[in-house]
Write an enzyme that holds these catalytic residues in place. Structure first.
Site, PDB file in Angstrom:
ATOM      1  CG  HIS A 363      -1.918  -0.540   1.171  1.00 37.73           C
ATOM      2  ND1 HIS A 363      -2.955  -0.635   1.827  1.00 37.73           N
ATOM      3  CD2 HIS A 363      -2.666  -0.477  -0.062  1.00 37.73           C
ATOM      4  CE1 HIS A 363      -4.346  -1.165   1.817  1.00 37.73           C
ATOM      5  NE2 HIS A 363      -4.095  -1.306   0.401  1.00 37.73           N
ATOM      6  CD  GLU A 604      -1.954 -11.825 -20.541  1.00 35.99           C
ATOM      7  OE1 GLU A 604      -1.457 -11.077 -19.536  1.00 35.99           O
ATOM      8  OE2 GLU A 604      -3.035 -12.369 -20.328  1.00 35.99           O
ATOM      9  CG  ASP A 628       0.591 -13.030 -17.333  1.00 35.91           C
ATOM     10  OD1 ASP A 628       1.627 -12.975 -16.040  1.00 35.91           O
ATOM     11  OD2 ASP A 628      -0.107 -11.715 -17.172  1.00 35.91           O
ATOM     12  CB  CYS A 675      -1.776  -3.301 -22.784  1.00 38.95           C
ATOM     13  SG  CYS A 675      -2.467  -5.049 -22.378  1.00 38.95           S
TER      14      CYS A 675
HETATM   15  C1  PEP Z   1       0.258  -8.163 -19.140  1.00 40.59           C
HETATM   16  O1  PEP Z   1       0.641  -9.584 -19.172  1.00 40.59           O
HETATM   17  O2  PEP Z   1       1.850  -8.162 -19.680  1.00 40.59           O
HETATM   18  C2  PEP Z   1      -0.883  -7.979 -18.681  1.00 40.59           C
HETATM   19  C3  PEP Z   1      -0.429  -6.338 -18.682  1.00 40.59           C
HETATM   20  O3  PEP Z   1      -1.410  -7.843 -17.536  1.00 40.59           O
HETATM   21  P1  PEP Z   1      -1.157  -8.474 -15.991  1.00 40.59           P
HETATM   22  O4  PEP Z   1       0.356  -7.532 -15.669  1.00 40.59           O
HETATM   23  O5  PEP Z   1      -2.217  -7.773 -15.588  1.00 40.59           O
HETATM   24  O6  PEP Z   1      -0.763  -9.430 -16.051  1.00 40.59           O
HETATM   25 MG    MG Z   2      -1.039 -10.679 -17.469  1.00 33.91          MG
END
Ligand code: PEP
Ligand code: MG
Length: 757
Positions: A363, A604, A628, A675
């Protein structure tokens, strides 16, 4: 043997300083191996030599005075090769270097083992004997085992000396670096203020209650006092952080209101325990349960419970409140920093944070990022309890703390701070400019969100859309699944704030390291288990409620896209698509004017990389989750600090997978975005743009930095760089090549990979 090992380690652990620890080691090891000499040589990096720090059996006068240069003698050889050397007669070995002050000519048998901590050799542990004989295998194994166990203790004791500016052999030293992880980026120089929990829950004995009713009243009064304190602290947060982060703090407050915790304590008092004992028991149960949780976010909540309960204990012990004096340049340090400790410091005085425990998910790290305070978390060997008012440097870029800074290092960091301020001020001007290269190639920068405050901050940074709304975040902050209506409100807020810009909502991605307290998933291999789409397809009622809420939230705005996480085959996409169509159909039947949104899949998993084309045919867009994907391609747990050095998005295998995904998505005529965290790394962003990604979606805090770098390179230069790195077979080389290109393009060093140096 095991008993002896245990007892030595225990005694050494209890030693008051480095010298006493080493004296215990040499004394006890000589006895345990029934040999004539045991000595410890430690590396003094200021002197560039191994110093004889303790010995039982060699001349006492030599201790602290005799040393060997790096690589010199048998000690140097053991340290250099980081391997034991076991000799029948040391004097016959070509590397033998006789030190006459030690009187070692009488000892022939020699066994030296390296003392290694986190891959670096701290020194050498040696036993010697008069007889010409090799130490046997069990003696060698004993010494190796012991040395491995003692390395941590020695490292800690060395750190304690280093914070005082003293090297292992007693020389003055400076610029000692303590490693942790980055909690919030930036650099700060200031003076430490160490804070301790209000009272120590682990020191409470069991005692019967003398008067049960009185104990209950006493406890309730203490609880009320803490409630009052917490409300005051909560008020202090107003204006410092966004409302959503204040809500994080609310959870903290609610733990007190939560019948469970207070009630359990009262029940225990009723069963006959005094209030302090009942509180300590209930606290330790809850802390243990939280700590055992796989989810990092939730296991971090153990710290919150500990902090809260020790505040209640403080009132039960009727202690005088400690008034902490904060310096004007406070670097707040604690074994385990909590949000409450942070907000007690007047904002204008708080320059940096260091927590010995905790991670970037704590946090306190979340709050620090929002407030822009440089923070280092998990600085495990930082000897916080030895600190007074000491000048230190917090390097939140690298996750390092530097003690006793030399004039030179201080000057360097002061410059960095100046540059940092200038850079941030300069980036502001880019907010309304398009993200395009020097040769006019346009790239779209979107953001990743979880909380509403992320949205506001993102708009403020000029984000062009949301590439990933992690819908599990609001789920994580609750005590039960949010209802369809509650979800609708959360989603509507995000869609409305961004309209007409696109908002990409990912369906619930729990499992792996994100489990919900009210929906526990216990598995041996959670990252390879029931996660993301696998969970929601098995629970269509959860999936349907979420999709219905998303669709209803988008009515009249029509800026929604839905994205599916953890896809490993086309059946999952087909099944999810059927459910989405069903939800849409239901809403139409309910006479709601809902538009069918674009649907996308996340790439992923390695399996999905090889199926990009087949997947792209089924959906409207593709988005790569490189966090991931890197973890699964390299088989490196993204949260495990032990293997963190192996986790690199610049690994050639990762880059080649990304390139393949872009090419195949483009061949199918589908939009492709990324992302994962790498999109927010300016160097990586240049490569991703050159590969052909249409959209880079990142943390809002990095958006202007990426924009600034992309605006300073040309697409042509980026493509040349990409051609070069795709021929390389090493992540480090690739990093350097990217860095060099950015350097040549005149990119500020704080935006390049090396950051603070
Ligand atoms: C990822 O795996 O790159 C992703 C954007 O999802 P998260 O980080 O939420 O697993
Ligand atoms: Mg992910």
């Amino acid at each position: 043997m095991l008993e002896q090992l245990r007892s030595i380690v225990q005694k050494v652990n209890a030693a008051k300083d480095l010298q006493s620890a080493l004296d215990i080691i040499v004394h006890r090891v000589r006895d345990a191996l029934d040999t004539q000499v045991c000595s410890v040589y430690l590396l003094d990096s200021d002197l560039n030599s191994h110093v004889l720090m303790a010995s039982e059996g060699l001349n006492r006068e030599a201790v602290g005075h005799v040393s060997l240069d790096l690589g010199e003698g048998l000690i140097g050889l053991v340290a250099k090769h980081a391997e034991p050397i076991n000799l029948q007669d040391a004097s016959l070995h070509p590397s033998y270097h006789y030190l006459k002050e030690t009187g070692e000519e009488n000892f022939h048998a020699f066994l030296g083992v390296p003392i290694i901590h986190h891959r670096s050799t701290l020194g050498v542990l040696v036993v010697q004997h008069e007889e010409r004989r090799r130490f046997d295998e069990s003696e060698e194994a004993f010494l190796i085992t012991l040395s491995a166990q003692l390395a941590g203790v020695i490292a800690h004791a060395e750190a304690t000396g280093a914070i005082e500016g003293i090297s292992p052999s007693g020389h003055k030293t400076s610029d000692t670096v303590f490693h942790g992880v980055s909690g919030s980026s930036g650099v700060a120089i200031g003076h430490t203020v160490v804070v301790f929990p209000a009272a120590d829950l682990s020191q409470i004995p069991n005692r019967p209650a003398k008067n049960i009713d009185k104990e209950i009243d006493f406890f309730n009064n203490a609880l009320n006092s803490v409630r009052k304190d917490m409300r005051e602290l909560h008020g202090k947060l107003a204006g410092h952080v966004a409302e959503e982060e204040r809500q994080l703090f609310d959870i903290y407050l609610r733990m007190l209101d939560d019948d469970a915790l207070g009630n359990e304590v009262v029940q225990r008092i009723k069963a006959g325990s005094w209030a302090q004992g009942a509180l300590a028991f209930v606290a330790s149960e809850h802390v243990r349960n939280f700590e055992m949780m796989n989810d990092e976010y939730l296991s971090e909540r153990a710290a919150d419970i500990k902090d809260l309960c020790s505040r209640v204990l403080f009132y039960l012990q009727e202690k005088e409140p400690v008034v902490t004096e904060y310096n004007n340049d406070t670097i707040l340090v604690s074994e385990e920093l909590t949000p409450a400790m942070l907000v007690e410091v007047p904002k204008e005085k708080l320059k940096g944070l260091v927590s010995v425990k905790g991670s970037g998910n704590s946090h306190v790290a979340i709050l620090a990022r929002t407030m822009g305070i440089p923070t280092v978390m998990g600085a495990v060997v930082f000897p916080y309890n030895q600190l007074g008012n000491k000048e230190i440097i917090v390097d939140g870029y690298k996750g390092e703390v530097i003690s006793n800074p030399s004039d030179q290092v201080r000057k360097r960091y002061l410059n960095t701070i100046k540059e940092q301020d200038l850079l941030i001020a300069g980036l502001e001007d880019l907010k309304d400019l398009p993200c395009e290269t020097a040769d006019n190639h346009r790239v779209h920068l979107w953001v990743n969100t979880g909380l509403m405050s992320d949205v506001l901050h993102s708009l403020d940074q000029g984000a062009e859309g949301i590439g990933l709304f992690r819908t599990e975040v609001p789920f994580l902050l609750r005590e039960r699944f949010p209802s369809e209506h509650e979800q609708l409100e959360i989603y509507r807020e995000q869609l409305q704030a961004f309209a007409p810009k696109v908002v990409t909502m990912r369906t619930l991605d729990v499992g792996g390291d994100k489990s919900l307290s009210y929906f526990p998933i216990e598995e041996a291999n959670p990252f390879l288990g029931w996660r993301g789409i696998r969970v929601t397809l098995d629970h269509p009622e959860i999936f349907m409620a979420q999709i219905r809420a998303m669709l209803r939230a988008s009515i009249g705005l029509e800026n929604l896209q839905i994205m599916l996480p953890m896809i490993s085959n086309i059946n999952e996409v087909n099944s999810a698509m059927q459910l989405i169509k069903k939800a849409h159909h239901e809403l139409i039947q309910e006479k709601l004017e809902v538009k069918f949104p674009p649907i996308g899949v996340m790439i992923e998993l390695p399996a999905a990389v090889y199926q990009t084309r087949a997947l792209a045919k089924l959906v409207d867009f593709i988005s790569v989750g490189s966090n991931d994907l890197t973890q699964y391609l390299l088989a490196v747990d993204r949260n495990n600090p032990r293997v963190a050095n192996l986790y690199s998005a610049f690994h050639p295998a990762v880059l080649s997978a990304l390139y393949q995904v872009v090419s195949q998505a483009q061949e199918e005529g589908k939009q492709v975005s990324i992302c994962g965290e790498m999109a927010g790394d300016p160097g990586a962003a240049v490569l991703l743009m050159a590969m052909g990604f249409d959209i880079l979606s990142m943390n809002a805090a990095t958006l202007l930095k990426v924009k600034s770098v992309i605006r300073s390179v040309s697409l042509e230069a980026a493509q040349d760089l990409l051609d070069q790195v795709m021929q390389m077979d090493d992540a480090q080389m690739i990093r350097s090549a990217v860095d060099l290109t950015l350097y040549n393009a005149g990119v500020d060093r704080l935006l390049r990979s090396s950051r603070t140096n």
